[in-house]
Design an enzyme around this catalytic site. Structure first.
Site, PDB file in Angstrom:
ATOM      1  N   ASP A 118      18.420  51.098  10.089  1.00 38.24           N
ATOM      2  CA  ASP A 118      18.116  49.815   9.482  1.00 38.24           C
ATOM      3  C   ASP A 118      18.241  48.773  10.578  1.00 38.24           C
ATOM      4  O   ASP A 118      19.218  48.787  11.343  1.00 38.24           O
ATOM      5  CB  ASP A 118      19.078  49.503   8.332  1.00 38.24           C
ATOM      6  CG  ASP A 118      18.566  48.318   7.549  1.00 38.24           C
ATOM      7  OD1 ASP A 118      17.957  48.529   6.492  1.00 38.24           O
ATOM      8  OD2 ASP A 118      18.730  47.169   8.022  1.00 38.24           O
ATOM      9  N   ARG A 378      14.565  37.273   6.300  1.00 41.51           N
ATOM     10  CA  ARG A 378      13.130  37.471   6.518  1.00 41.51           C
ATOM     11  C   ARG A 378      12.315  36.732   5.475  1.00 41.51           C
ATOM     12  O   ARG A 378      12.660  36.765   4.308  1.00 41.51           O
ATOM     13  CB  ARG A 378      12.783  38.956   6.411  1.00 41.51           C
ATOM     14  CG  ARG A 378      13.456  39.715   7.483  1.00 41.51           C
ATOM     15  CD  ARG A 378      13.026  41.144   7.548  1.00 41.51           C
ATOM     16  NE  ARG A 378      13.505  41.621   8.821  1.00 41.51           N
ATOM     17  CZ  ARG A 378      13.838  42.869   9.081  1.00 41.51           C
ATOM     18  NH1 ARG A 378      13.687  43.774   8.136  1.00 41.51           N
ATOM     19  NH2 ARG A 378      14.265  43.196  10.259  1.00 41.51           N
ATOM     20  N   SER A 535      11.375  45.481  11.354  1.00 39.50           N
ATOM     21  CA  SER A 535      12.341  46.419  10.801  1.00 39.50           C
ATOM     22  C   SER A 535      12.266  47.776  11.463  1.00 39.50           C
ATOM     23  O   SER A 535      11.405  48.043  12.288  1.00 39.50           O
ATOM     24  CB  SER A 535      12.166  46.578   9.285  1.00 39.50           C
ATOM     25  OG  SER A 535      11.188  47.548   8.993  1.00 39.50           O
ATOM     26  N   ARG A 537      11.768  50.466   9.810  1.00 38.16           N
ATOM     27  CA  ARG A 537      11.029  51.293   8.861  1.00 38.16           C
ATOM     28  C   ARG A 537      10.180  52.352   9.574  1.00 38.16           C
ATOM     29  O   ARG A 537       9.080  52.065  10.009  1.00 38.16           O
ATOM     30  CB  ARG A 537      10.145  50.336   8.063  1.00 38.16           C
ATOM     31  CG  ARG A 537       9.548  50.858   6.822  1.00 38.16           C
ATOM     32  CD  ARG A 537       8.975  49.690   6.048  1.00 38.16           C
ATOM     33  NE  ARG A 537      10.022  48.744   5.684  1.00 38.16           N
ATOM     34  CZ  ARG A 537       9.791  47.592   5.085  1.00 38.16           C
ATOM     35  NH1 ARG A 537       8.566  47.238   4.789  1.00 38.16           N
ATOM     36  NH2 ARG A 537      10.779  46.787   4.777  1.00 38.16           N
TER      37      ARG A 537
HETATM   38  C1  MIC Z   1      14.250  45.531   5.713  1.00 36.49           C
HETATM   39  O1  MIC Z   1      15.041  44.601   5.703  1.00 36.49           O
HETATM   40  O2  MIC Z   1      13.036  45.384   5.923  1.00 36.49           O
HETATM   41  C2  MIC Z   1      14.769  46.928   5.523  1.00 36.49           C
HETATM   42  C3  MIC Z   1      14.212  47.406   4.249  1.00 36.49           C
HETATM   43  O3  MIC Z   1      16.170  46.892   5.410  1.00 36.49           O
HETATM   44  C4  MIC Z   1      14.343  47.748   6.732  1.00 36.49           C
HETATM   45  C5  MIC Z   1      14.559  49.183   6.621  1.00 36.49           C
HETATM   46  C6  MIC Z   1      13.615  49.887   5.754  1.00 36.49           C
HETATM   47  O4  MIC Z   1      12.436  49.525   5.670  1.00 36.49           O
HETATM   48  O5  MIC Z   1      14.056  50.862   5.166  1.00 36.49           O
HETATM   49  C7  MIC Z   1      15.020  47.332   8.031  1.00 36.49           C
HETATM   50  O6  MIC Z   1      15.405  46.216   8.171  1.00 36.49           O
HETATM   51  O7  MIC Z   1      15.091  48.121   8.972  1.00 36.49           O
HETATM   52 FE1  SF4 Z   2      18.887  44.955   2.776  1.00 37.19          FE
HETATM   53 FE2  SF4 Z   2      17.551  42.739   3.221  1.00 37.19          FE
HETATM   54 FE3  SF4 Z   2      19.556  43.387   4.761  1.00 37.19          FE
HETATM   55 FE4  SF4 Z   2      17.283  44.797   4.907  1.00 37.19          FE
HETATM   56  S1  SF4 Z   2      17.554  42.664   5.439  1.00 37.19           S
HETATM   57  S2  SF4 Z   2      19.399  45.599   4.844  1.00 37.19           S
HETATM   58  S3  SF4 Z   2      16.662  44.731   2.781  1.00 37.19           S
HETATM   59  S4  SF4 Z   2      19.682  42.886   2.604  1.00 37.19           S
END
Ligand code: MIC
Ligand code: SF4
Length: 643
Positions: A118, A378, A535, A537
Site C-alpha cells: 500500500d 487523494r 498508489s 495497486r
Molecule cells: C489507495 O489509497 O489508492 C489504496 C487503495 O490504498 C492503494 C492500494 C490499492 O489500490 O490496493 C494504495 O494506496 O496503494
Molecule cells: Fe485506505 Fe485511503 Fe489510506 Fe489508501 S489512502 S490506505 S484507501 S485510507
C-alpha cells in the site's frame, strides 16, 4: 562524515550493492503489511513460492473493502484469515482499523524496515523506521525471506523551525510541501524531517506528514525517534520497542528545504490533484455539500478529539452531510469512553466505520458536481465515486469549519477558543481483533469462488510487434488505470477485473487488446509524464499484462508502478525526445527488433510501422530488472534462478 537517518538504517540492513544515489541495493526486510485489496494477490504469490512460514513479522489487515455487498469480499476475507493462520501471519480483522493507523499504534518500531502493499506504508516513518510502499509481489518475496531491491535515493532534509500556530496543523505542513515539490519529479527521493519545529510535533502529527509523502511520489519520509517518540511508545504500552535514533549532527543531505511553522497558514488542495494547493482564504466562501473526516492521513485520537471539541455544543450546517471515520478500534473505543463520540453524534455527525471507506470510493460518493471537503490524501478525478465530484483536501480543523458554516472557511475566522488536545498517557490497549497465527500446517486455506490463480506471463519474444491500445496524457494515476470503488471486489479475480482497465478513459480498451491478440500482436500503452502515480495497486500492471500489454512508452514513470511493471514483465521505455510522444497515435503499429539485445543498449530504436519512421527510446532499468522483464516477470525469473 556523519550519516543521515536513512543511511543509518540502510547500513544495518544492507544485503547487496553500494548505497550511493542511483545504485540498486538489496536490503533485509523486518516487517511487512498488506491490506485486503492487494493482500489476496500477495498471498497467492507467496503460496506459489512454497515457503511454509513467513520470515518477517507480517500483518494482514482488512480495511479497504468491508462493504460486503455480495459474497466476494467475504470470500476474500476468509481466504486472508486462513492463509495468515497457516503461514505465521497476524490477521487484523475488519473493524480493527486502517492498516497504517493500526500499524503505527501497535507494530511500528524505530530502526526497522517495513514494506507494505500500500503506497501509504511510509506513515510508519513517523517513528524513525524505513517504511515503503511496494507491490504485493515484492511483499511476497520479502515474506519468503528475499531481499527488497530499491534504487538508492537522494535524501532531502526538511528543516522545520518555529511552532505550529493555533488552527494550523500537520496537514498544512504536508500540503505546503506538496505546493513546493508537487506530485511530479520526486521519484528516487527520501525526505528526512528535523529541526526544532519537528521536535515539537507529536507522533500522530508526524504521521500525517509521512503519510502524504506518498503524494509527493517520494520513496519514503522519516522523522527521528526522539523523546516525543518515547512518549508515544509509552502511551501504547510499548516502551521496550523504543530507541533513540536520529541523524548525526554533521549528516550530509542532497538538498535542504526550510519551512517556518510560525508563518504557516491553513491550506487546501483543490480538485483534482493533491498538489493543486492554495491557502484556505483563497477558496473561502465556496458552498460545501459534504465534509468527511478520516482516512489513514487524519484519523488519529488527536484528530478526532480536535473535531469533537470544535463541534461541542454546536450543530452541523443543514445542507452539509458530515461524516467522521475514526482510524482504528483504539480511537473509537477511547472517544466512546470519554464522551467525545456523544459530542459528535449530538452535533449531527454521521459515524462511519473504522475503515478506508470513502477514501477509496467505498461509500459516501458526493452528489453530482458536489463539493466535498475531506481530510484524506487523494482527490483524483472520479475517485470519490462521482465522476464530476469536486474533492478538496484539508486538515480536520478546516473540515470542521466548513461543516459548521456550510462554506469553505479558514478555521481562524470561526472565533473559537483553540482547543488544547491532551494526548492520553496510556491509550486503550486491546488487541482483540488481531488474530495470532497458529502456524499449523494442517490449516485448510479457504478458497471461495472469488479467489483466482495469479495469471502468468511468458518470456519476451525475440521481436516485438505491437499496437498502441491507448494514448494518455500526463499524471495518469493508478485510479485511472484500474478504478477501485465498486470494482474493488474483483481484486482477487484478475480475468474479471481486467475488463475494467482504463474503464473511465476508454471502456473499449480491454476489447482492443483482445483484438490485437487475435491478430498475433501485443498491446502498447503510450503515456506522458509521471505515469502510474498515486498508489501501489499492482493490478494496474497485472491486469494490462493479462490483456497482453507488453510495453509502456512514457515520458516518465512513477517508482512503485515502475517496479510493478517489472514484476509482471511489462517493458517500460521512455521517449529520448519527448516530441516523439506527439507523433504517435492510438492504433499505430510498433515494432522492436531483437528485443533481448536491444534492452542491453542504452538507446532502443522503435519502428512506427504504420507511419514509417523510427524513434529512439531509453530503458533505464537495472540489469536485474531487465532480466526479470525478459523472463516475463518476477515469478518466472525466480523459478528460472532456483532451478
Ligand atoms: C489507495 O489509497 O489508492 C489504496 C487503495 O490504498 C492503494 C492500494 C490499492 O489500490 O490496493 C494504495 O494506496 O496503494
Ligand atoms: Fe485506505 Fe485511503 Fe489510506 Fe489508501 S489512502 S490506505 S484507501 S485510507
Amino acid at each position: 562524515m556523519g550519516k543521515n537517518l536513512f543511511e543509518k538504517i540502510i547500513s544495518s540492513h544492507l544485503v547487496t550493492g553500494t548505497p550511493k544515489a542511483g545504485n540498486e541495493i538489496g536490503i533485509r526486510i523486518d516487517q511487512t503489511l498488506t491490506q485486503d485489496a492487494l493482500g489476496t494477490m500477495a498471498y497467492l504469490q507467496f503460496e506459489a513460492m512454497g515457503v511454509p512460514v513467513v520470515k518477517t513479522e507480517s500483518v494482514s489487515y482488512v480495511d479497504h473493502n468491508t462493504l460486503q455487498d455480495g459474497f466476494e469480499n467475504a470470500d476474500d476475507h476468509r481466504y486472508l484469515q486462513t492463509v495468515a493462520d497457516k503461514h505465521g501471519i497476524k490477521y487484523s480483522k475488519a473493524g480493527n482499523g486502517i492498516c497504517h493507523q493500526v500499524h503505527l499504534e501497535r507494530f511500528a518500531r524505530p530502526g526497522l524496515t517495513l514494506i507494505g502493499s500500500d503506497s501509504h506504508t511510509p506513515t510508519s516513518g513517523a517513528v524513525g523506521m524505513i517504511a515503503m510502499g511496494v507491490g504485493g509481489m515484492d511483499v511476497a518475496v520479502a515474506m519468503a525471506g528475499g531481499p527488497f531491491y530499491l534504487t538508492y535515493p537522494k535524501v532531502i532534509r526538511v528543516n522545520l523551525t518555529g511552532r505550529l500556530q493555533p488552527w494550523c496543523s500537520a496537514k498544512d505542513v504536508i500540503l505546503k510541501m506538496l505546493q513546493i515539490l508537487t506530485t511530479k519529479g520526486n521519484v528516487g527521493t527520501v525526505i528526512e524531517y528535523g529541526g526544532p519545529g519537528a521536535a515539537a510535533l507529536t507522533v500522530p502529527e508526524r504521521s500525517t506528514i509521512t503519510n502524504m509523502g506518498a503524494e509527493l511520489g517520494v520513496t519514503t519520509s522519516l522523522f527521528p525517534s526522539d523523546e516525543m517518540t518515547k512518549v508515544f511508545f509509552k502511551a501504547q504500552g510499548r516502551e521496550k520497542d523504543w530507541q533513540l535514533l536520529g541523524p548525526d549532527e554533521d549528516a550530509v543531505y542532497d538538498r535542504v528545504i526550510e519551512i517556518d511553522l510560525n508563518s504557516l497558514v491553513p491550506h487546501i488542495a483543490c480538485p483534482h490533484s493533491p498538489d493543486n494547493v492554495k491557502t484556505v482564504n483563497e477558496v473561502a466562501g465556496l458552498k460545501v455539500d459534504q465534509v468527511l473526516v478520516g482516512s489513514c492521513t487524519n484519523s488519529s485520537y488527536r484528530d478526532i478529539m480536535m473535531v469533537a471539541d470544535m463541534v461541542k455544543g454546536k450543530k452541523v450546517h443543514s445542507h452539509v452531510s458530515f461524516g467522521v471515520a475514526p482510524g482504528s478500534k483504539q480511537v473509537l473505543a477511547m472517544i466512546a469512553k470519554n464522551g467525545a463520540l456523544h459530542e459528535l453524534v449530538a452535533a449531527g455527525a454521521r459515524i462511519l466505520e473504522t475503515t478506508c471507506g470513502f477514501c477509496v470510493g467505498c461509500g459516501q460518493a458526493p452528489q453530482t458536481k458536489g463539493v466535498s471537503l475531506r481530510t484524506n490524501n487523494r482527490n483524483f478525478e472520479g475517485r470519490s465515486g462521482t465522476k464530476d465530484g469536486q474533492v478538496y483536501l484539508v486538515s480536520p480543523e478546516t473540515a470542521v469549519a466548513a461543516a459548521l458554516t456550510g462554506v469553505v472557511t479558514d478555521p481562524r475566522d470561526l472565533g473559537l477558543t483553540y482547543p488544547d488536545i491532551v494526548l492520553p498517557e496510556l491509550y486503550e490497549i486491546d488487541d482483540t481483533l488481531i488474530v495470532e497465527p497458529s502456524k499449523d500446517q494442517a490449516v485448510e486455506v479457504y478458497r471461495g469462488p472469488n479467489i483466482g490463480e495469479p495469471p502468468k506471463n511468458t518470456a519476451m519474444l525475440e521481436s516485438l510487434s505491437a499496437k498502441v491500445g491507448i494514448k494518455v496524457g500526463d499524471k495518469i494515476t493508478t485510479d485511472h488505470i484500474m478504478p477501485a470503488g465498486p470494482f474493488l471486489k474483483y481484486r482477487s479475480n484478475v480475468p474479471k477485473y481486467a475488463d475494467y482497465v482504463f474503464y473511465h478513459m476508454n471502456p473499449e480498451f480491454a476489447a482492443k487488446c483482445q483484438a490485437n491478440r487475435e491478430q498475433g500482436k501485443a498491446s502498447v500503452i503510450v503515456a506522458g509524464l509521471s505515469y502510474g502515480q498515486g498508489s501501489s495497486r499492482e493490478h494496474a500492471a497485472l491486469c494490462p499484462m493479462y490483456l497482453g500489454v507488453r510495453v509502456l512508452l512514457a515520458k516518465s514513470v512513477e517508482r512503485i508502478h515502475g517496479a510493478n511493471l517489472v514484476n509482471f514483465g511489462i517493458l517500460q521505455l521512455t521517449f529520448e525526445d519527448e516530441m516523439d510522444y506527439d507523433r504517435i497515435e492510438d492504433g499505430d503499429e510498433l515494432a522492436i527488433d531483437h528485443v533481448h539485445q536491444a534492452v542491453e543498449q542504452e538507446i532502443i530504436v522503435v519502428k512506427n510501422v504504420s507511419k514509417g519512421y523510427e524513434f529512439k527510446t531509453k530503458c533505464s532499468l537495472t540489469p536485474r530488472q531487465k532480466e526479470i522483464v525478459l523472463s516475463g516477470g518476477l515469478l518466472n525469473y525466480v523459478a528460472k534462478n532456483t532451478k
